[in-house]
Design an enzyme around this catalytic site. Structure first.
Site, PDB file in Angstrom:
ATOM      1  N   ASP A 115      82.032  83.416  16.401  1.00  0.00           N
ATOM      2  CA  ASP A 115      82.876  84.539  15.993  1.00  0.00           C
ATOM      3  C   ASP A 115      84.249  84.518  16.669  1.00  0.00           C
ATOM      4  O   ASP A 115      85.088  85.364  16.416  1.00  0.00           O
ATOM      5  CB  ASP A 115      82.152  85.864  16.276  1.00  0.00           C
ATOM      6  CG  ASP A 115      82.481  86.933  15.248  1.00  0.00           C
ATOM      7  OD1 ASP A 115      82.939  86.591  14.156  1.00  0.00           O
ATOM      8  OD2 ASP A 115      82.288  88.125  15.562  1.00  0.00           O
ATOM      9  N   LYS A 131      91.027  86.351  15.615  1.00  0.00           N
ATOM     10  CA  LYS A 131      89.889  87.109  16.121  1.00  0.00           C
ATOM     11  C   LYS A 131      89.113  86.236  17.100  1.00  0.00           C
ATOM     12  O   LYS A 131      88.615  85.176  16.724  1.00  0.00           O
ATOM     13  CB  LYS A 131      88.986  87.546  14.959  1.00  0.00           C
ATOM     14  CG  LYS A 131      87.603  88.088  15.397  1.00  0.00           C
ATOM     15  CD  LYS A 131      86.758  88.565  14.222  1.00  0.00           C
ATOM     16  CE  LYS A 131      85.337  88.942  14.648  1.00  0.00           C
ATOM     17  NZ  LYS A 131      84.490  89.403  13.529  1.00  0.00           N
ATOM     18  N   ARG A 169      88.049  93.795  13.223  1.00  0.00           N
ATOM     19  CA  ARG A 169      89.234  94.537  12.797  1.00  0.00           C
ATOM     20  C   ARG A 169      89.755  95.440  13.906  1.00  0.00           C
ATOM     21  O   ARG A 169      90.944  95.739  13.972  1.00  0.00           O
ATOM     22  CB  ARG A 169      88.920  95.325  11.516  1.00  0.00           C
ATOM     23  CG  ARG A 169      87.864  96.372  11.674  1.00  0.00           C
ATOM     24  CD  ARG A 169      87.272  96.825  10.349  1.00  0.00           C
ATOM     25  NE  ARG A 169      86.311  95.846   9.814  1.00  0.00           N
ATOM     26  CZ  ARG A 169      85.671  95.982   8.656  1.00  0.00           C
ATOM     27  NH1 ARG A 169      85.884  97.020   7.881  1.00  0.00           N
ATOM     28  NH2 ARG A 169      84.834  95.038   8.257  1.00  0.00           N
ATOM     29  N   ASP A 204      79.579  96.987  14.805  1.00  0.00           N
ATOM     30  CA  ASP A 204      79.551  95.594  14.347  1.00  0.00           C
ATOM     31  C   ASP A 204      80.785  95.245  13.513  1.00  0.00           C
ATOM     32  O   ASP A 204      81.024  94.081  13.207  1.00  0.00           O
ATOM     33  CB  ASP A 204      78.255  95.344  13.546  1.00  0.00           C
ATOM     34  CG  ASP A 204      77.938  93.870  13.381  1.00  0.00           C
ATOM     35  OD1 ASP A 204      78.585  93.052  14.076  1.00  0.00           O
ATOM     36  OD2 ASP A 204      77.052  93.539  12.575  1.00  0.00           O
ATOM     37  N   LYS A 251      72.832  93.624  15.625  1.00  0.00           N
ATOM     38  CA  LYS A 251      72.445  92.757  14.511  1.00  0.00           C
ATOM     39  C   LYS A 251      70.962  92.381  14.615  1.00  0.00           C
ATOM     40  O   LYS A 251      70.415  92.374  15.713  1.00  0.00           O
ATOM     41  CB  LYS A 251      73.273  91.458  14.558  1.00  0.00           C
ATOM     42  CG  LYS A 251      74.717  91.592  14.168  1.00  0.00           C
ATOM     43  CD  LYS A 251      75.425  90.238  14.277  1.00  0.00           C
ATOM     44  CE  LYS A 251      76.898  90.342  13.931  1.00  0.00           C
ATOM     45  NZ  LYS A 251      77.147  90.672  12.520  1.00  0.00           N
ATOM     46  N   ASP A 291      79.207  87.984  19.110  1.00  0.00           N
ATOM     47  CA  ASP A 291      79.110  89.241  18.367  1.00  0.00           C
ATOM     48  C   ASP A 291      77.641  89.610  18.154  1.00  0.00           C
ATOM     49  O   ASP A 291      77.004  89.163  17.211  1.00  0.00           O
ATOM     50  CB  ASP A 291      79.833  89.108  17.018  1.00  0.00           C
ATOM     51  CG  ASP A 291      79.766  90.393  16.206  1.00  0.00           C
ATOM     52  OD1 ASP A 291      79.377  91.436  16.773  1.00  0.00           O
ATOM     53  OD2 ASP A 291      80.117  90.341  15.003  1.00  0.00           O
TER      54      ASP A 291
END
Ligand code: BES
Ligand code: MN
Ligand code: ZN
Length: 508
Positions: free
Chosen positions: A291, A268, A354, A350, A280, A273
């Site tokens: 991240d 990833k 995935r 967020d 966030k 992020d």
């Protein structure tokens, strides 16, 4: 850092600092450990009296500096704790504690008394390798953006003495290999620590290209136009809100043997992020520059594969995008079509890791037909809640692969804990309007439902997922609970572990 083995006794070494490990007295036993006599003599009679007055007890994290009366420099003892709880990890931490204790204090050269770190299953080679890890990793600081830099230990010798002098040749080879392994982690940390304005998806792709030239790896970079042609809707959706376009990067290490196994390692690579439209909170958002740690670990793993010439063929896949809430951002409610043809119902922007991995995993499986797939991702806050920030979460559909990774974990001191994946979790990620949904909107087994989501895109290929959200980096507040070889910032977690696994695949 230059590290060599030397036959001489530690007391005769010409180093600014000599360091030896000291065990705690067992039970009610107040007598000094047998090894102390040697340290006492070497230090010029400084240590036995200090033991007697309980200035040194051999407790973990206890570092004591003695000035040798003959003017030959310092002798440092480092506590190893009780002998029955001693492991290579104790040595790794102890070596780092020594290096950090003398940093900025005028010492450039350090000699370890090897036999004081050897006990039980920690044989000389294991102790020497752990000393290398601790010294190299412990000396690291990310100083690229800092005006003042404290100098520390630059040269280390591992003194074999009469106990291990006969092993000089084998230990020299072990140490030389471990220096490369540990320095490779520093290479990884240096990239993972870069802020998001510098380490954009394009920049990560450039770093991969440079690595390819240096290490002889084939590197392919797919830009946003190619990603659109390929149908990588997941990476494009996540990257859509940023002015820095996304990239899919593939690195190929051909393998040391003909017709060996093929292992795909997928990371990833969210360079920042913000959460996107599901933004966030401000507090600690800065941590989200880390991240990308999974993808950067994949770079480090491919570099290690080439350096160590591991047996299997290794395919590295980096899913790089920046998750920002710009005008082109994907939104909650969107249905995203991925490389595999499967669709993702986006409920929370967020949960973007995935979504990019959906493309990367499916691409790796379809293009390379690997024997096994390992992914590394700072995927969920739930991982940190469940396991803390020292232990990574392992989810695997394959017993052999899981066992191999747990063995490598034990050998390298990068802790993993296996978590379950069942039909319960698979049920939870099903979508009414698409194939899978990227969030449940209720706090249920966050690490495991994320894994169930990823499994959808791997299919039946043996697969292991490493959720490294916690251990990928430390912060000012969490730093003090971490081993001394993890300084503030990126840890490079997963690189030593997976490289070790790849070395073991060849031996098996
Ligand atoms: N990058 C975060 C996970 C994370 C959290 C990494 C803390 C390191 C430290 C990830 O993209 C994320 O935001 N996950 C969400 C998923 C949720 C919205 C389903 C989470 O864990 O809260
Ligand atoms: Mn996120
Ligand atoms: Zn994320």
């Amino acid at each position: 850092m230059k590290i060599a083995v030397e036959r001489r006794e530690a007391a005769a070494a010409s180093a600014d600092v000599v360091a030896s490990g000291l065990f705690e007295a067992g039970g009610k036993d107040e007598r000094p450990p047998a090894s102390l006599a040697k340290d006492d003599k070497g230090s010029g009679g400084m240590i036995a009296p200090a033991w007697k007055r309980k200035e040194v007890r051999g407790e973990r994290r206890e570092v004591t500096v003695f000035h040798r009366p003959d003017g030959r420099g310092r002798w440092v003892t480092v506590g190893l704790g009780p002998r029955d709880r001693f492991s290579a990890e104790t040595v790794r931490r102890a070596a780092a504690e020594v290096v950090r204790a003398v940093k900025g204090k005028g010492a450039r050269t350090l000699a370890f008394r090897l036999s004081s770190f050897v006990s039980g299953s920690v044989v000389s080679a294991a102790a020497a390798r752990a000393l290398v890890d601790g010294a190299v990793l412990g000396a690291y600081e990310f100083v690229r953006y800092r005006g003042t830099v404290e100098r520390g230990i630059e040269e280390v010798t591992i003194q074999l003495g009469e106990e291990h002098g006969a092993e000089e040749r084998t230990l020299a080879a072990e140490v030389a290999e471990q220096v490369r392994i540990a320095e490779n982690v520093l290479w990884t940390r240096d990239i993972a620590n870069l802020p998001a304005d510098t380490a954009t998806p394009e920049r990560l792709a450039e770093v991969a290209r440079e690595l390819g030239k240096e290490a002889g790896l084939k590197v392919t970079v797919f830009d946003e136009k190619e990603l659109a042609r390929m149908g990588c809707g997941g990476i494009l959706a996540v990257g859509g809100g940023s002015d820095h376009p996304p990239r899919l990067v593939v690195l190929e290490y051909p393998g040391g043997t003909r017709r060996g196994r093929t292992v795909a390692v997928v990371g990833k690579g969210i360079t920042f992020d913000s959460g996107g439209i599901s933004i966030k909170p401000a507090l600690k958002m800065s941590e989200m520059k880390f991240d990308k740690s999974g993808a950067v670990a994949v770079l480090g793993i491919l570099r290690a594969a080439a350096l160590l010439k591991v047996a299997p063929r290794v395919i590295g896949v980096l899913c790089c995008a920046e998750n920002l809430p710009g005008g082109g951002a994907y939104r909650p409610g969107d249905l995203v079509k991925t490389y595999s043809g499967k669709t993702i119902e986006v409920l929370n922007t967020d949960a973007e890791g995935r979504v990019v991995l959906a493309d990367g995993l499916a691409y790796a499986v379809a293009q390379y037909h690997p024997d096994e797939v390992i992914d590394l991702a700072t995927l969920t806050g739930a991982q940190v809640t469940a396991l803390g920030d020292d232990t990574g979460g392992l989810v695997s559909t394959d017993e052999r692969l899981a066992a191999g990774l747990l063995l490598a974990s034990a050998a390298t001191g990068e802790p993993l804990w296996r978590m379950p994946l069942t039909d319960y979790h698979r049920e939870l990620v099903k979508s009414e309007v698409g194939d899978v949904r990227n969030s449940l909107e209720i706090p249920l087994a966050g690490m495991l439902t994320a894994a169930a989501f990823l499994e959808t895109f791997v299919g039946s290929t043996p697969w292991a997922h490493l959720d490294i959200a916690g251990p990928a980096y430390t912060t000012i507040t969490t730093r003090k609970y971490q081993p001394a070889y993890q300084n503030w910032g990126a840890t490079g977690f997963g690189v030593r572990l997976v490289s070790r696994y790849l070395q073991d695949v060849g031996r098996a």
